[in-house]
Design a protein around this motif. Structure first.
Motif, PDB file in Angstrom:
ATOM      1  N   ASP A 348      -1.736 -11.121 -13.428  1.00 28.35           N
ATOM      2  CA  ASP A 348      -0.687 -11.492 -14.390  1.00 28.35           C
ATOM      3  C   ASP A 348       0.273 -10.332 -14.621  1.00 28.35           C
ATOM      4  N   LEU A 349      -0.280  -9.128 -14.708  1.00 29.61           N
ATOM      5  CA  LEU A 349       0.569  -7.952 -14.881  1.00 29.61           C
ATOM      6  C   LEU A 349       1.455  -7.723 -13.658  1.00 29.61           C
ATOM      7  N   LEU A 350       0.897  -7.956 -12.482  1.00 29.47           N
ATOM      8  CA  LEU A 350       1.618  -7.684 -11.238  1.00 29.47           C
ATOM      9  C   LEU A 350       2.919  -8.468 -11.158  1.00 29.47           C
ATOM     10  N   TRP A 351       2.867  -9.746 -11.479  1.00 29.19           N
ATOM     11  CA  TRP A 351       4.073 -10.574 -11.327  1.00 29.19           C
ATOM     12  C   TRP A 351       5.157 -10.183 -12.327  1.00 29.19           C
ATOM     13  N   ASN A 352       4.761  -9.546 -13.412  1.00 29.16           N
ATOM     14  CA  ASN A 352       5.730  -9.167 -14.445  1.00 29.16           C
ATOM     15  C   ASN A 352       6.160  -7.708 -14.372  1.00 29.16           C
ATOM     16  N   CYS A 353       5.706  -7.003 -13.329  1.00 30.46           N
ATOM     17  CA  CYS A 353       6.089  -5.601 -13.175  1.00 30.46           C
ATOM     18  C   CYS A 353       7.552  -5.483 -12.751  1.00 30.46           C
ATOM     19  N   PRO A 354       8.207  -4.383 -13.092  1.00 34.36           N
ATOM     20  CA  PRO A 354       9.598  -4.184 -12.654  1.00 34.36           C
ATOM     21  C   PRO A 354       9.678  -3.941 -11.155  1.00 34.36           C
ATOM     22  N   ASP A 355      10.851  -4.161 -10.597  1.00 35.11           N
ATOM     23  CA  ASP A 355      11.084  -3.854  -9.194  1.00 35.11           C
ATOM     24  C   ASP A 355      11.015  -2.345  -8.981  1.00 35.11           C
ATOM     25  N   PRO A 356      10.714  -1.902  -7.753  1.00 34.85           N
ATOM     26  CA  PRO A 356      10.575  -0.460  -7.503  1.00 34.85           C
ATOM     27  C   PRO A 356      11.894   0.272  -7.680  1.00 34.85           C
ATOM     28  N   PRO A 357      11.836   1.542  -8.087  1.00 34.44           N
ATOM     29  CA  PRO A 357      13.072   2.298  -8.326  1.00 34.44           C
ATOM     30  C   PRO A 357      13.771   2.745  -7.044  1.00 34.44           C
ATOM     31  N   LEU A 358      13.014   2.841  -5.925  1.00 35.40           N
ATOM     32  CA  LEU A 358      13.578   3.384  -4.695  1.00 35.40           C
ATOM     33  C   LEU A 358      13.281   2.460  -3.522  1.00 35.40           C
ATOM     34  N   SER A 359      14.063   2.612  -2.462  1.00 31.57           N
ATOM     35  CA  SER A 359      13.793   1.923  -1.199  1.00 31.57           C
ATOM     36  C   SER A 359      13.532   2.971  -0.126  1.00 31.57           C
ATOM     37  N   LEU A 360      12.997   2.511   1.001  1.00 33.18           N
ATOM     38  CA  LEU A 360      12.608   3.443   2.057  1.00 33.18           C
ATOM     39  C   LEU A 360      13.175   2.967   3.381  1.00 33.18           C
ATOM     40  N   LYS A 361      13.806   3.871   4.093  1.00 31.19           N
ATOM     41  CA  LYS A 361      14.409   3.563   5.382  1.00 31.19           C
ATOM     42  C   LYS A 361      13.331   3.382   6.446  1.00 31.19           C
ATOM     43  N   GLY A 362      13.530   2.368   7.306  1.00 27.57           N
ATOM     44  CA  GLY A 362      12.621   2.142   8.427  1.00 27.57           C
ATOM     45  C   GLY A 362      13.191   2.701   9.713  1.00 27.57           C
ATOM     46  N   GLY A 363      12.736   2.150  10.832  1.00 31.90           N
ATOM     47  CA  GLY A 363      13.218   2.592  12.139  1.00 31.90           C
ATOM     48  C   GLY A 363      12.451   3.749  12.736  1.00 31.90           C
ATOM     49  N   GLY A 364      11.323   4.133  12.129  1.00 30.25           N
ATOM     50  CA  GLY A 364      10.579   5.284  12.618  1.00 30.25           C
ATOM     51  C   GLY A 364       9.955   5.078  13.983  1.00 30.25           C
ATOM     52  N   ALA A 365       9.604   3.827  14.319  1.00 31.37           N
ATOM     53  CA  ALA A 365       8.963   3.579  15.609  1.00 31.37           C
ATOM     54  C   ALA A 365       9.894   3.933  16.760  1.00 31.37           C
ATOM     55  N   GLU A 366      11.150   3.550  16.649  1.00 28.58           N
ATOM     56  CA  GLU A 366      12.111   3.824  17.714  1.00 28.58           C
ATOM     57  C   GLU A 366      12.372   5.331  17.842  1.00 28.58           C
ATOM     58  N   ILE A 367      12.470   6.007  16.696  1.00 27.37           N
ATOM     59  CA  ILE A 367      12.703   7.457  16.738  1.00 27.37           C
ATOM     60  C   ILE A 367      11.496   8.170  17.335  1.00 27.37           C
ATOM     61  N   ALA A 368      10.294   7.760  16.944  1.00 26.02           N
ATOM     62  CA  ALA A 368       9.088   8.362  17.516  1.00 26.02           C
ATOM     63  C   ALA A 368       9.031   8.109  19.019  1.00 26.02           C
ATOM     64  N   ALA A 369       9.377   6.892  19.444  1.00 26.31           N
ATOM     65  CA  ALA A 369       9.373   6.573  20.878  1.00 26.31           C
ATOM     66  C   ALA A 369      10.332   7.469  21.650  1.00 26.31           C
ATOM     67  N   GLN A 370      11.505   7.713  21.085  1.00 26.65           N
ATOM     68  CA  GLN A 370      12.498   8.557  21.749  1.00 26.65           C
ATOM     69  C   GLN A 370      12.019   9.999  21.870  1.00 26.65           C
ATOM     70  N   ARG A 371      11.380  10.520  20.822  1.00 27.42           N
ATOM     71  CA  ARG A 371      10.894  11.909  20.883  1.00 27.42           C
ATOM     72  C   ARG A 371       9.743  12.034  21.878  1.00 27.42           C
ATOM     73  N   ILE A 372       8.859  11.043  21.899  1.00 28.47           N
ATOM     74  CA  ILE A 372       7.747  11.076  22.852  1.00 28.47           C
ATOM     75  C   ILE A 372       8.268  11.002  24.283  1.00 28.47           C
ATOM     76  N   ALA A 373       9.212  10.103  24.529  1.00 30.37           N
ATOM     77  CA  ALA A 373       9.778   9.966  25.876  1.00 30.37           C
ATOM     78  C   ALA A 373      10.490  11.237  26.301  1.00 30.37           C
ATOM     79  N   ALA A 374      11.140  11.914  25.355  1.00 28.36           N
ATOM     80  CA  ALA A 374      11.851  13.156  25.695  1.00 28.36           C
ATOM     81  C   ALA A 374      10.883  14.228  26.176  1.00 28.36           C
ATOM     82  N   PHE A 375       9.693  14.286  25.576  1.00 30.45           N
ATOM     83  CA  PHE A 375       8.708  15.270  26.010  1.00 30.45           C
ATOM     84  C   PHE A 375       8.134  14.935  27.383  1.00 30.45           C
ATOM     85  N   LEU A 376       8.226  13.671  27.755  1.00 37.59           N
ATOM     86  CA  LEU A 376       7.709  13.252  29.051  1.00 37.59           C
ATOM     87  C   LEU A 376       8.713  13.496  30.169  1.00 37.59           C
ATOM     88  N   SER A 377       9.979  13.722  29.788  1.00 35.96           N
ATOM     89  CA  SER A 377      11.039  13.851  30.803  1.00 35.96           C
ATOM     90  C   SER A 377      10.829  15.082  31.686  1.00 35.96           C
TER      91      SER A 377
END
Length: 377
Positions: A348-377
């Motif tokens: 009951d408390l959960l549904w009445n909680c306020p929305d979060p104050p911050l958001s978080l950027k995604g896209g980390g998988a693609e960036i990690a893939a690029q860094r890993i591939a660069a080390f393999l070059s």
């Protein structure tokens, strides 16, 4: 930042020209596997010429369910213990110590075994989330090596040194292994990771699911118009009395992902093969779980409310709770109430909680893939 063509800085040898990666994944829960799959999937999509062998004791079916490419290879192997769990929120520190000691008694043998595998399979790069032994093997084989994670086992285990001095030597072993990494790709919700020589921060590694509520309702034989809650645990020790309390919440439909199953009218087990975990999260109204990187990340990217119980003897808990308070609509349920199945007040408390104050950027998988591939070059 290492120079890609400088063998002295990267640990690169002539074998690094080989377009193959060995990706080692801890079998401590599914969180390491989920985010590793996101990175591997990005490598498969962006760099189809790169072959990947996944090394883990997680079930092959788990990886096949999450990875679209049929070209990945799978090899069993366990190179860390994580925490021995009594269930999803309680750890057994003494049993963990015994298992880590037993594993590291085989350290030299395991390193030699992995060097032989890396050479036999013509591996050009090792990625690890986040066992240390494969990093040591790669260093001795002259192969580039990258760690991926938001915490390391030396940090987790250092909290236990005051209880038992035997932990000290094990912590030093992990520190030594992590020090062999050329680079740490440090994920959000991170702890102190001082053992690594170089680190780069990457955004959140998680993929939003697809809302399949109508399909799930048909599969489970339940109603779409009720509140839906995912019970995201590998195991949960509920007595019959606790299950009776949950079954009385007739305004709710609860879901588990197999192998977790409870034989009650309003608790519905789902097969990962039928509906991927991220799609289940996207389809429910909220999630009840313990704080872990995987579930917190899935709730963030799918914008789902999280009701969480405290975890014992796991240093990552405080870091993750801080993230939950920043990025999620959330509430806390005391563990004793969870074990009694007394969920209603906290929900009951959960549904009445306020929305979060911050958001978080995604896209980390693609960036990690690029860094890993660069080390393999």
């Amino acid at each position: 930042m290492p120079i890609e063509n400088d063998p002295e800085q990267t640990g690169q040898s002539t074998s690094s020209a080989k377009g193959a990666i060995a990706y080692y994944v801890s079998a401590h829960g599914y969180g390491h596997g989920v985010r590793s799959c996101d990175v591997i999937k990005a490598i498969n999509r962006l760099y189809s010429r790169i072959s990947i062998t996944v090394v883990s004791n997680l079930p092959v079916s788990f990886f096949e369910n999450r990875l679209e490419s049929g070209t990945n290879l799978y090899r069993g192997g366990s190179f860390d213990v994580g925490m021995v769990q009594l269930d999803s929120i309680r750890a057994d520190v003494a049993a963990t110590l015994a298992k880590v000691e037993a594993l590291y008694a085989q350290r030299d043998k395991l390193i030699a075994q992995e060097i032989a595998f890396l050479e036999r399979a013509c591996i050009g790069l090792v990625a690890a989330d986040i066992p240390a032994i494969p990093l040591e093997a790669a260093a001795l084989a002259g192969i580039p090596r990258i760690a991926v994670g938001n915490f390391s086992w030396d940090w987790i285990y250092s909290a236990f040194v005051e209880r038992d001095a035997r932990w000290g030597e094990l912590v030093r072993c992990f520190e030594h292994g992590y020090g062999k990494a050329d680079l740490l790709l440090r994920l959000p919700f991170s702890a102190d990771m001082h053992s690594f020589r170089a680190a780069e921060d990457v955004p959140l590694v998680a993929s939003p699911g697809r809302n399949r509520r109508a399909e799930l309702a048909s599969l489970a034989g339940c109603r779409e118009d009720k509140r839906w809650v995912l019970l995201s645990f590998t195991s949960l020790d509920w007595s019959n009395d606790a299950l009776d309390n949950v079954e009385k919440l007739t305004e709710y439909e609860f879901f588990t992902v197999l192998p977790l199953r409870f034989l009650r009218k309003n608790i519905h087990p789902i097969k990962r093969e039928q509906v991927p975990f991220a799609d289940v999260v996207a389809s429910v109204d909220g999630v009840l779980s313990k704080p872990g990187y995987g579930v917190v990340s899935d709730c963030v990217v799918n914008r789902k409310a999280l009701l969480y119980a405290e975890r014992t003897d796991f240093a990552e808990y405080g870091v993750l709770v801080e993230a939950i308070r920043k990025y999620l609509k959330h509430s806390h349920i005391p563990a004793e109430r969870l074990y009694r199945g007394e969920l209603c007040p906290a929900l009951d408390l959960l549904w009445n909680c306020p929305d979060p104050p911050l958001s978080l950027k995604g896209g980390g998988a693609e960036i990690a893939a690029q860094r890993i591939a660069a080390f393999l070059s």
